[in-house]
Scaffold this motif. Structure first.
Motif, PDB file in Angstrom:
ATOM      1  N   UNK A 178       0.777  -1.290   0.172  1.00  0.00           N
ATOM      2  CA  UNK A 178      -0.155  -0.009   0.283  1.00  0.00           C
ATOM      3  C   UNK A 178       1.103   1.359  -0.061  1.00  0.00           C
ATOM      4  N   UNK A 179       1.852   0.849   0.563  1.00  0.00           N
ATOM      5  CA  UNK A 179       3.228   2.061   0.426  1.00  0.00           C
ATOM      6  C   UNK A 179       3.549   2.504  -0.941  1.00  0.00           C
ATOM      7  N   UNK A 180       3.484   1.815  -2.076  1.00  0.00           N
ATOM      8  CA  UNK A 180       4.427   1.693  -3.598  1.00  0.00           C
ATOM      9  C   UNK A 180       3.443   1.830  -4.868  1.00  0.00           C
ATOM     10  N   UNK A 181       3.382   2.586  -5.997  1.00  0.00           N
ATOM     11  CA  UNK A 181       2.280   2.669  -6.687  1.00  0.00           C
ATOM     12  C   UNK A 181       3.161   2.595  -8.020  1.00  0.00           C
ATOM     13  N   UNK A 182       3.207   0.307  -7.864  1.00  0.00           N
ATOM     14  CA  UNK A 182       3.823   0.342  -8.923  1.00  0.00           C
ATOM     15  C   UNK A 182       2.512  -0.400 -10.129  1.00  0.00           C
ATOM     16  N   UNK A 183       3.527   0.230 -11.211  1.00  0.00           N
ATOM     17  CA  UNK A 183       3.086   0.210 -12.632  1.00  0.00           C
ATOM     18  C   UNK A 183       4.464  -0.877 -13.468  1.00  0.00           C
ATOM     19  N   UNK A 184       3.112  -1.040 -14.691  1.00  0.00           N
ATOM     20  CA  UNK A 184       3.888  -1.753 -15.227  1.00  0.00           C
ATOM     21  C   UNK A 184       3.493  -1.173 -16.982  1.00  0.00           C
ATOM     22  N   UNK A 185       3.700  -0.242 -17.587  1.00  0.00           N
ATOM     23  CA  UNK A 185       2.634  -0.592 -19.011  1.00  0.00           C
ATOM     24  C   UNK A 185       3.671  -1.184 -19.984  1.00  0.00           C
ATOM     25  N   UNK A 186       2.932  -1.550 -20.678  1.00  0.00           N
ATOM     26  CA  UNK A 186       3.234  -2.837 -21.977  1.00  0.00           C
ATOM     27  C   UNK A 186       2.890  -1.829 -23.592  1.00  0.00           C
ATOM     28  N   UNK A 187       3.642  -2.111 -24.140  1.00  0.00           N
ATOM     29  CA  UNK A 187       3.085  -1.568 -25.662  1.00  0.00           C
ATOM     30  C   UNK A 187       4.524  -3.028 -26.492  1.00  0.00           C
ATOM     31  N   UNK A 188       3.686  -2.904 -27.395  1.00  0.00           N
ATOM     32  CA  UNK A 188       3.517  -4.240 -28.978  1.00  0.00           C
ATOM     33  C   UNK A 188       3.971  -3.456 -30.127  1.00  0.00           C
ATOM     34  N   UNK A 189       5.429  -3.377 -30.858  1.00  0.00           N
ATOM     35  CA  UNK A 189       4.796  -2.973 -31.834  1.00  0.00           C
ATOM     36  C   UNK A 189       4.667  -3.228 -33.425  1.00  0.00           C
ATOM     37  N   UNK A 190       4.411  -5.306 -33.090  1.00  0.00           N
ATOM     38  CA  UNK A 190       3.355  -5.294 -34.158  1.00  0.00           C
ATOM     39  C   UNK A 190       4.271  -5.992 -35.260  1.00  0.00           C
ATOM     40  N   UNK A 191       6.046  -6.358 -35.067  1.00  0.00           N
ATOM     41  CA  UNK A 191       6.097  -7.019 -35.811  1.00  0.00           C
ATOM     42  C   UNK A 191       6.361  -8.635 -36.333  1.00  0.00           C
ATOM     43  N   UNK A 192       6.661  -9.334 -35.023  1.00  0.00           N
ATOM     44  CA  UNK A 192       6.810 -10.565 -35.201  1.00  0.00           C
ATOM     45  C   UNK A 192       6.151 -11.101 -34.824  1.00  0.00           C
ATOM     46  N   UNK A 193       5.138 -12.670 -35.476  1.00  0.00           N
ATOM     47  CA  UNK A 193       4.572 -13.063 -34.823  1.00  0.00           C
ATOM     48  C   UNK A 193       5.002 -14.008 -33.677  1.00  0.00           C
ATOM     49  N   UNK A 194       3.408 -14.468 -32.478  1.00  0.00           N
ATOM     50  CA  UNK A 194       4.178 -14.724 -31.454  1.00  0.00           C
ATOM     51  C   UNK A 194       2.824 -16.111 -31.121  1.00  0.00           C
ATOM     52  N   UNK A 195       2.936 -17.343 -30.745  1.00  0.00           N
ATOM     53  CA  UNK A 195       2.221 -18.426 -30.825  1.00  0.00           C
ATOM     54  C   UNK A 195       1.177 -17.341 -29.393  1.00  0.00           C
ATOM     55  N   UNK A 196      -0.010 -17.687 -29.640  1.00  0.00           N
ATOM     56  CA  UNK A 196      -1.546 -16.855 -28.066  1.00  0.00           C
ATOM     57  C   UNK A 196      -0.365 -17.371 -26.801  1.00  0.00           C
ATOM     58  N   UNK A 197      -0.240 -18.318 -26.692  1.00  0.00           N
ATOM     59  CA  UNK A 197      -0.454 -19.661 -25.241  1.00  0.00           C
ATOM     60  C   UNK A 197       1.024 -19.811 -24.925  1.00  0.00           C
ATOM     61  N   UNK A 198       1.207 -20.765 -24.909  1.00  0.00           N
ATOM     62  CA  UNK A 198       3.264 -20.845 -24.727  1.00  0.00           C
ATOM     63  C   UNK A 198       4.079 -19.551 -25.031  1.00  0.00           C
ATOM     64  N   UNK A 199       3.542 -19.401 -26.715  1.00  0.00           N
ATOM     65  CA  UNK A 199       4.632 -17.897 -26.615  1.00  0.00           C
ATOM     66  C   UNK A 199       4.348 -17.101 -26.062  1.00  0.00           C
ATOM     67  N   UNK A 200       3.477 -16.967 -26.056  1.00  0.00           N
ATOM     68  CA  UNK A 200       2.844 -15.523 -24.866  1.00  0.00           C
ATOM     69  C   UNK A 200       3.292 -15.225 -23.665  1.00  0.00           C
TER      70      UNK A 200
END
Length: 334
Positions: free
Chosen positions: A270-292
């Motif tokens: 409760x003493x932190x404001x931890x945030x992760x932004x994530x972004x993908x540039x869309x170049x390479x395919x990734x298998x949606x389950x094991x790959x992700x």
């Protein structure tokens, strides 16, 4: 590969800071709009445009992220980055209007010894513009940009970055501003909690201690009993060249957030404001389950490394009673 988030093609980073202010801004810009999302786990976050990053909301792509000091004042930095992008015709088109989309988040560095008496308007909008204008493929680490005024429970915090490539050739990079309530190092020693994930001695190559004592596992909090929910935060942006949907980028952010737990003790308080932004540039395919899953695991490791590098590369602020930097306590870099 330069072990920076800019190893992902089409990503640029710039810093602007003021040493008298003891604060600054870091801008992460995309050459082309990127699909983005967010994961928030700290109890005291300060975020600009966070809601639009949720998968249920309409806007799919963004033009950049802004990380800033200054607590809520630092949210003005997004306007500066937005202005820089608008001058170049970047943004989300609505009729004949074009709106740059620049989510951001802030850390609290208001009582670190710097002069925050700036008058009517804070300097963060101008710092945001300057950070965007400085963006390039290479950038400094440590006490720079949004990491200039950062601290942790035991040592000076800072800004770090790292990158990695999956076995399938997908690149992922992370940038972190480490201003945590907890510690990135073990006990009072030089070892980093992130040590199992270190590559090529990037934060000293010291590994882990031979054994753990109860004192090493004692909870160390910045400010101890006086700690406030708004005084601490670690901010991270993770970017990949994978081709992901917005829900998949959300999952990547969630997976990457586990890197915090590998690098900071304690975290997500409760003493932190931890945030992760994530972004993908869309170049390479990734298998949606094991790959992700694989990509998210490597992203989490990369986040842990970036956090350690932020502390390892930091330099102390030139004020009375300022926290020592890692190298002040444990020697110069290898």
């Amino acid at each position: 590969m330069h072990n920076l988030i800019t190893d992902v093609a089409g990503v640029r980073v710039g810093h602007a800071h003021d040493h008298k202010l003891a604060s600054g801004v870091t801008a992460i810009l995309f050459d082309k709009p990127a699909v983005a999302s967010i994961d928030v786990r700290g109890g005291g976050p300060g975020i600009r445009d966070g809601a639009l990053l949720e998968p249920v909301n309409t806007v799919e792509q963004i033009d950049g992220f802004t990380l800033s000091g200054g607590s809520a004042f630092g949210l003005d930095s997004g306007g500066g980055v937005q202005a820089w992008l608008a001058e170049r015709g970047r943004g989300f088109a609505i009729g004949n209007a074009t709106i740059p989309i620049v989510p951001g988040a802030v850390v609290f560095d208001m009582i670190n010894g710097g002069d925050k008496a700036w008058g009517r308007f804070s300097p963060y909008r101008d710092l945001g513009y300057a950070a965007a204008d400085a963006a390039g493929d290479s950038f400094a680490l440590g006490s720079v940009g949004a990491g200039l005024g950062a601290t942790t429970a035991t040592l000076k915090g800072g800004l770090g970055s790292a990158s990695a490539t999956t076995p399938g050739g997908v690149t992922v990079g992370a940038i972190a501003v480490v201003n945590a309530i907890g510690s990135a190092t073990i006990g009072d020693g030089p070892w980093f909690w992130s040590a199992p994930f270190e590559q090529d001695g990037e934060f000293g190559g010291l590994g882990m201690p031979e054994s753990f004592t109860p004192d090493m596992l004692k909870v160390r909090l910045k400010g101890a009993a006086a700690a406030s929910a708004i005084e601490n935060t670690t901010l991270v942006a993770v970017v990949t060249d994978a081709n992901l949907t917005k829900p998949q980028v959300k999952r990547l952010a969630m997976l990457a957030q586990t890197g915090f737990a590998r690098a900071i003790y304690p975290v997500h308080a409760p003493l932190d404001g931890d945030v992760v932004f994530a972004a993908a540039t869309g170049v390479k395919p990734v298998e949606p389950l094991a790959g992700l899953t694989e990509l998210g695991t490597i992203a989490a490791n990369t986040v842990a490394r970036a956090i350690a590098r932020g502390v390892y590369e930091a330099t102390a602020l030139p004020f009375k009673d300022a926290q020592p930097a890692w190298r002040d306590r444990f020697g110069s870099k290898r």
